[in-house]
Design an enzyme around this catalytic site. Structure first.
Site, PDB file in Angstrom:
ATOM      1  N   SER A  78      18.784  -4.155   3.541  1.00  0.00           N
ATOM      2  CA  SER A  78      17.996  -5.339   3.182  1.00  0.00           C
ATOM      3  C   SER A  78      17.791  -6.221   4.405  1.00  0.00           C
ATOM      4  O   SER A  78      18.382  -6.002   5.463  1.00  0.00           O
ATOM      5  CB  SER A  78      18.711  -6.147   2.082  1.00  0.00           C
ATOM      6  OG  SER A  78      19.940  -6.659   2.577  1.00  0.00           O
TER       7      SER A  78
ATOM      8  N   TYR B 252      31.732 -18.480  11.519  1.00  0.00           N
ATOM      9  CA  TYR B 252      30.525 -17.704  11.803  1.00  0.00           C
ATOM     10  C   TYR B 252      30.111 -17.887  13.265  1.00  0.00           C
ATOM     11  O   TYR B 252      29.806 -16.923  13.974  1.00  0.00           O
ATOM     12  CB  TYR B 252      29.404 -18.154  10.865  1.00  0.00           C
ATOM     13  CG  TYR B 252      28.084 -17.469  11.101  1.00  0.00           C
ATOM     14  CD1 TYR B 252      27.854 -16.175  10.635  1.00  0.00           C
ATOM     15  CD2 TYR B 252      27.044 -18.117  11.759  1.00  0.00           C
ATOM     16  CE1 TYR B 252      26.636 -15.543  10.837  1.00  0.00           C
ATOM     17  CE2 TYR B 252      25.827 -17.495  11.965  1.00  0.00           C
ATOM     18  CZ  TYR B 252      25.626 -16.219  11.498  1.00  0.00           C
ATOM     19  OH  TYR B 252      24.412 -15.598  11.708  1.00  0.00           O
TER      20      TYR B 252
END
Length: 377
Positions: free
Chosen positions: A131, A290
């Site tokens: 995806s 992150y």
């Protein structure tokens, strides 16, 4: 003229007639190139005129483009029951002045970037290829002839993504394999399974990742954002390093982020603090985790290129674009809300495709939840 005569290029009356030993061929998407059997080389420019050409129109009625057992493009005339390597569209070619756009922008699709390129002899592995950014990358390579392997945690979604690509072109070589970056055992098993196929590896795209995830530990006892975004890919490259070197020229592409600038790995004394990479729950903030993982991506790619480029393996880290919308931020409702508001003004993998195929791009983004999703940056 003496040089042309020596090269055998002055013995025909027609400017466009090829010199002896040259052959005109075409890629599967209609771009013409020229092969010299004497010099064993290919080029896009006509050996006499220096012009570039492309085939005009579709294949004639009854013709179909296929690939033989050697990976070469062949053309089948079902009406007259014959096969040829010559593209029948080459009888109707037009001069191409500009092969690629002079400038790329937020509306440029991946297909446009690779326009005119033939990857039929390449093998590409993409993590998180089911995806988002990973899917559009896999689709583009596959439609340009590459043998693409989707390395994903969710095998059923990867298989579904493979079938979507093969629906566009039934000769596309796409397969799905299990690779869960949250499990170092799974990464090693994927590497062994890939090596068992005895395939080369020309391009490894380290794409999969997570963002804004709640704190959790993997089965290896490491904070999940750090392991999935960086350490899993680090191990994957190490496990496949020998294949990359034997397949040279080859490359590693690490999908990082501009957000790597908004953190560091130094303690108050200016020394690297490795405990920041896998912090305990009380010291965890998802966006900071992150950012640190993305900084590790950049540092890793730089060092990898320094060590392997002498062996024909290059490495590059990239930032795919500001506010790239995918479902990677689904675990944090506030981030999802903000990106939903910003979505009409941001880059999107499927924007160019949705103009042609309705809401296919939205469908893929919606189905891409989980670790293999593409990235927002």
């Amino acid at each position: 003229m003496a040089a042309l005569k020596y090269a055998g290029m002055d013995d025909t009356d027609s400017e466009d007639e090829l010199p002896p030993g040259w052959e005109e061929r075409s890629t599967k998407d209609g771009w013409v190139y020229y092969a010299s059997h004497d010099e064993m080389k290919t080029q896009w420019e006509h050996p006499k005129t220096g012009k570039k050409k492309r085939c005009a129109g579709d294949l004639p009625y009854g013709w179909e483009q296929e690939t033989d057992e050697k990976g070469q493009i062949i053309y089948v005339d079902h009406i007259n029951k014959r096969t040829t390597y010559f593209d029948p569209r080459q009888a109707f070619t037009v001069e191409d002045v500009v092969v690629k756009p002079k400038r790329y922008d937020g509306n440029t699709s991946a297909l446009e970037i690779l326009q005119g390129r033939d990857f039929s002899d390449k093998v590409v592995v993409i993590t998180g290829g089911n995806s988002g950014v990973g899917f559009e990358t896999a689709r583009t390579f596959a439609l340009h002839g590459a043998h693409v392997i989707l390395a994903c945690r969710n095998l059923s979604r990867a298989i579904k993504a493979s079938s979507l690509i093969q629906q566009e072109w039934h000769r596309a070589r796409v397969e799905a394999m299990m690779c869960d970056l949250a499990s170092l055992r799974s990464v090693r098993e994927f590497a062994e399974s890939f090596k068992a196929k005895k395939l080369p590896l020309h391009i490894l795209v380290c794409n999969a990742g997570v963002c804004t995830q709640p704190w959790s530990l993997t089965e290896d006892g490491l904070e999940s954002t750090f392991q999935i975004c960086h350490l899993g890919h680090f191990l994957l490259v190490q496990c496949l390093q020998d294949v990359l070197r034997s397949s040279a020229p080859s490359r590693v592409v690490v999908v990082s982020s501009e957000s790597h600038r908004f953190t560091d790995l130094l303690d108050t004394c200016g020394k690297v603090d490795l405990s920041m990479l896998s912090p305990p729950k009380k010291e965890y903030w998802s966006m900071l985790a992150y950012n640190r993982a993305k900084l590790c991506n950049v540092l890793f790619s730089h060092e990898l290129n320094r060590r392997l480029s002498p062996h024909g393996v290059t490495s590059n880290a990239l930032h795919p674009g500001n506010l790239m919308y995918t479902s990677i931020h689904q675990s944090w409702w506030l981030m999802t809300f903000l990106f939903t508001l910003a979505r009409p003004f941001t880059k999107s993998m499927g924007r160019a495709e949705r103009k042609k195929d309705g809401e296919r791009g939205d469908l893929l983004s919606a189905e891409g939840s989980g670790r293999e999703s593409g990235f927002h940056r």
